[in-house]
Scaffold this motif. Structure first.
Motif, PDB file in Angstrom:
ATOM      1  N   ASN A 278       0.820  -1.206   0.000  1.00 61.79           N
ATOM      2  CA  ASN A 278       0.000   0.000   0.000  1.00 61.79           C
ATOM      3  C   ASN A 278       0.860   1.264   0.000  1.00 61.79           C
ATOM      4  O   ASN A 278       0.729   2.130   0.856  1.00 61.79           O
ATOM      5  N   THR A 279       1.748   1.358  -0.952  1.00 61.76           N
ATOM      6  CA  THR A 279       2.598   2.540  -1.094  1.00 61.76           C
ATOM      7  C   THR A 279       1.786   3.702  -1.642  1.00 61.76           C
ATOM      8  O   THR A 279       0.679   3.514  -2.155  1.00 61.76           O
ATOM      9  N   PRO A 280       2.317   4.901  -1.533  1.00 62.98           N
ATOM     10  CA  PRO A 280       1.601   6.078  -2.040  1.00 62.98           C
ATOM     11  C   PRO A 280       1.180   5.915  -3.504  1.00 62.98           C
ATOM     12  O   PRO A 280       0.102   6.346  -3.888  1.00 62.98           O
ATOM     13  N   VAL A 281       2.024   5.285  -4.276  1.00 61.43           N
ATOM     14  CA  VAL A 281       1.698   5.115  -5.689  1.00 61.43           C
ATOM     15  C   VAL A 281       0.417   4.319  -5.869  1.00 61.43           C
ATOM     16  O   VAL A 281      -0.395   4.622  -6.734  1.00 61.43           O
ATOM     17  N   ALA A 282       0.252   3.289  -5.046  1.00 62.62           N
ATOM     18  CA  ALA A 282      -0.948   2.475  -5.162  1.00 62.62           C
ATOM     19  C   ALA A 282      -2.176   3.348  -4.978  1.00 62.62           C
ATOM     20  O   ALA A 282      -3.146   3.258  -5.741  1.00 62.62           O
ATOM     21  N   GLY A 283      -2.115   4.214  -3.983  1.00 59.25           N
ATOM     22  CA  GLY A 283      -3.232   5.118  -3.759  1.00 59.25           C
ATOM     23  C   GLY A 283      -3.442   6.028  -4.962  1.00 59.25           C
ATOM     24  O   GLY A 283      -4.562   6.274  -5.395  1.00 59.25           O
ATOM     25  N   ALA A 284      -2.339   6.503  -5.497  1.00 57.81           N
ATOM     26  CA  ALA A 284      -2.419   7.470  -6.581  1.00 57.81           C
ATOM     27  C   ALA A 284      -3.052   6.891  -7.847  1.00 57.81           C
ATOM     28  O   ALA A 284      -3.821   7.566  -8.519  1.00 57.81           O
ATOM     29  N   VAL A 285      -2.712   5.656  -8.155  1.00 57.20           N
ATOM     30  CA  VAL A 285      -3.234   5.104  -9.397  1.00 57.20           C
ATOM     31  C   VAL A 285      -4.482   4.255  -9.182  1.00 57.20           C
ATOM     32  O   VAL A 285      -5.031   3.715 -10.128  1.00 57.20           O
ATOM     33  N   GLY A 286      -4.919   4.145  -7.918  1.00 52.70           N
ATOM     34  CA  GLY A 286      -6.146   3.413  -7.653  1.00 52.70           C
ATOM     35  C   GLY A 286      -5.964   1.919  -7.671  1.00 52.70           C
ATOM     36  O   GLY A 286      -6.740   1.193  -8.290  1.00 52.70           O
ATOM     37  N   LEU A 287      -4.922   1.479  -7.018  1.00 51.26           N
ATOM     38  CA  LEU A 287      -4.589   0.068  -6.995  1.00 51.26           C
ATOM     39  C   LEU A 287      -4.905  -0.484  -5.605  1.00 51.26           C
ATOM     40  O   LEU A 287      -4.500   0.106  -4.602  1.00 51.26           O
ATOM     41  N   SER A 288      -5.590  -1.616  -5.544  1.00 49.75           N
ATOM     42  CA  SER A 288      -5.782  -2.263  -4.244  1.00 49.75           C
ATOM     43  C   SER A 288      -4.442  -2.778  -3.767  1.00 49.75           C
ATOM     44  O   SER A 288      -3.572  -3.112  -4.565  1.00 49.75           O
ATOM     45  N   SER A 289      -4.282  -2.850  -2.463  1.00 51.02           N
ATOM     46  CA  SER A 289      -2.990  -3.292  -1.964  1.00 51.02           C
ATOM     47  C   SER A 289      -3.114  -3.800  -0.544  1.00 51.02           C
ATOM     48  O   SER A 289      -3.989  -3.381   0.213  1.00 51.02           O
ATOM     49  N   VAL A 290      -2.236  -4.719  -0.196  1.00 49.89           N
ATOM     50  CA  VAL A 290      -2.229  -5.260   1.156  1.00 49.89           C
ATOM     51  C   VAL A 290      -1.377  -4.343   2.030  1.00 49.89           C
ATOM     52  O   VAL A 290      -0.216  -4.099   1.720  1.00 49.89           O
TER      53      VAL A 290
END
Lengths: 348, 348
Positions: A278-290
């Motif tokens: 759940n890195t910032p990038v995941a949030g930015a591009v709308g990626l689900s993440s653990v």
DNA sequence: TCGATCATTTTGATCGTTCTAATTATTCGG
DNA sequence: CCGAATAATTAGAACGATCAAAATGATCGA
């Protein structure tokens, strides 16, 4: 800078009483204590840290090595970890000293230097590997330490090795289950080459939950070094394969970002993809993440080292009474819209 | 742990001679020195850091506050900065102590604590702002420090304020010039709201080089808080405006990533976009970016604090002879392929 | 060979704090 | 109001290193 003697003189008491006010206020008479406290405030006195450390033989300092700079997206996790460590250490009146190293041996050299010089009295290790020289040395020399990461290949229950880790297997398992509950039937995996303690665990979570037979598992599982491009390449491969996946779970956000890019380019912008960290990038591009519960990880690490809420005490490394490790459960952060496809979050 | 006395006894010399071997080897006779060095090696002696610090009144430690965690992509720059600082500090036999803080006042409290306790004898400040309380206090109390960032709104030439900065204006100017040389005629700007020292400088670079009249400049310039979504929103706005840009330069990689996503979604995947900071993400998605020479920044910072190659000396804060600041020039890293559009780097 | 000069080494004090043990104040039961 | 117990405070030593200055050893010209 005023010293303890200056304060003593100003308050009309002895050196030691001032020291007592600071270290064991309970044994000082109320009225005296107030007088001393006023003098401390008036003079703006602060104990000299080095003098105190010299006398008490305690540095109240933890050492941690900054991870080598990676080009990848991940690695930010460890920066966040260090940040939280500094935060929580402060709450316990501990200092944090950082250093960098080129490799395990170099790191060990730093550890020895900092330990032998009494600069640091406990270490936090991150990114443990198989047969780690650091751990071995630390245990042998009875230097307190805790690792973020299990002692891969070692005795998980060895009380001399305190560790905290996040149950990546459970995290991935949950993610896969969630995807299947939403209708996915062929959840693919993109991970790291074995052997990799962390990577193998995460993959095991996928294998446990995906509900696929051996042949299909083999067809839907890929591994590569971490990296966005690598993730994209393998995702393309999967998507153009005979049995195409209807969801992908990845061992890292870097891989997942690559997969997301590949899926979007291949006209599958809605393909569910899950990353890890759940890195910032995941949030930015709308990626689900653990998401790893770093706050808890740090709290547990400090607790294992210094006790419940203890200030700067430090128990010995080989009691066998309470567990000396902690496995924490990560949490899936779900995001639905692929921002790469939309070109933004919530419409124009 | 053996002490200097143990070594002295083993080598058949006095305490002080051992100390001299370590601190001024030149004044010790060759043969004696060798004997002492052997004893040091045999016993595995290391000076007790706190004892030394107490006596010399020098901690040889620098303090730095870790930037508050941001959700954005940027901020990684500062992590890289801290990393390099640790690296180069080590080469000078300096230690690095980190801390976190909620705001300027909290940070100042930490600074005072670390300074008054002689934990740290110099500070590195990052992210200076207008009328910074930290700088003021540090100058007033003659505590050595250097800031990464100019003293916005202050006297740039004040010798008591040592600083290093990167010339963002020049960096952006170069980027714009490069775009124009490649044929772009309407280069747009997405930056941060004024007043923002860093942001205003970067925008000025754009304004200087874009070659547009006032009205067009106004039409092609936008500002917002940092963030991927914010960047995407403004890029959409620009692209759908009356005078559409044929290139966009952004104040950060976060904004640029958003812009890239928006452009790709709008069917303009080849629109040249330039970010700032050259973060890992920029590399991953194939975004051009202005790269800050952090190695040089750190080297300059340490040089301003500790002198040319000095180990742990520390000059006084107000000589007026040599410049006490340094402005470094960033470098544009060009990337051509938009990986968001291709779904990978170099073809399948 | 002697005293002066320089090189090398040693002794005693000190940095600012806390530990240990001893001293002085206070409380309290009878 | 006394002696014993406890509470509160203080004096001296110690932590491990470096500084300042004194002491010793070596060198050398006359």
């Amino acid at each position: 800078m005023p010293t303890v003697d200056d304060v003593a003189q100003a308050a009309g008491v002895s050196r030691q009483t001032v020291s007592n006010v600071l270290n064991s206020p309970a044994i000082v008479r109320e009225t005296t204590r107030e007088r001393v406290e006023r003098a401390i405030a008036d003079l703006g006195y602060r104990p000299h840290a080095s003098a105190r450390r010299l006398r008490t033989r305690r540095s109240s300092t933890i050492g941690i090595r900054l991870d080598p700079l990676r080009d990848g997206i991940s690695g930010a996790v460890l920066d966040r970890f260090v940040h939280k460590l500094a935060e929580q250490a402060d709450a316990r009146d501990l200092r944090v000293m950082i250093f960098t190293a080129d490799g395990p041996d170099d790191e060990l050299a730093h550890i020895r230097r900092l330990h032998d010089g009494s600069d640091v009295d406990a270490f936090v290790l991150i990114g443990t590997v198989h047969g780690d020289v650091r751990q071995q040395w630390l245990i042998e020399h009875r230097v307190p330490f805790v690792s973020f990461g299990r002692p891969w290949g070692g005795d998980l229950a060895d009380p001399r090795h305190r560790w905290v880790d996040v149950d990546g297997r459970a995290g991935v398992r949950d993610a896969v289950n969630r995807l299947r509950a939403s209708g996915a039937e062929r959840v693919a995996w993109i991970g790291w080459p074995s052997p990799s303690g962390t990577g193998d665990e995460r993959r095991a979570g996928w294998a446990e939950a995906c509900g696929l037979d051996g042949a299909t598992q083999a067809a839907l599982s890929r591994s590569t070094e971490d990296g966005v491009e690598q993730g994209a390449a393998l995702a393309r491969e999967l998507l153009s394969g005979a049995t195409a996946p209807d969801a992908i779970v990845c061992a890292s956000d870097s891989l997942a970002l690559g997969a997301l890019m590949a899926a979007t380019a291949a006209g599958r912008p809605d393909l569910p993809i899950v990353g890890f960290d759940n890195t910032p990038v995941a949030g930015a591009v709308g990626l689900s993440s653990v998401d790893q519960p770093l706050d808890e990880v740090v709290a547990a690490a400090l607790e294992l080292l210094f006790g419940e809420s203890g200030g700067d005490v430090r128990p010995n490394p080989d009691s066998n009474e309470e567990p000396t490790n902690r496995l924490l459960v990560p949490r899936l952060v779900e995001r639905r819209s692929n921002h790469l496809a939309l070109g933004g979050t919530t419409g124009a």
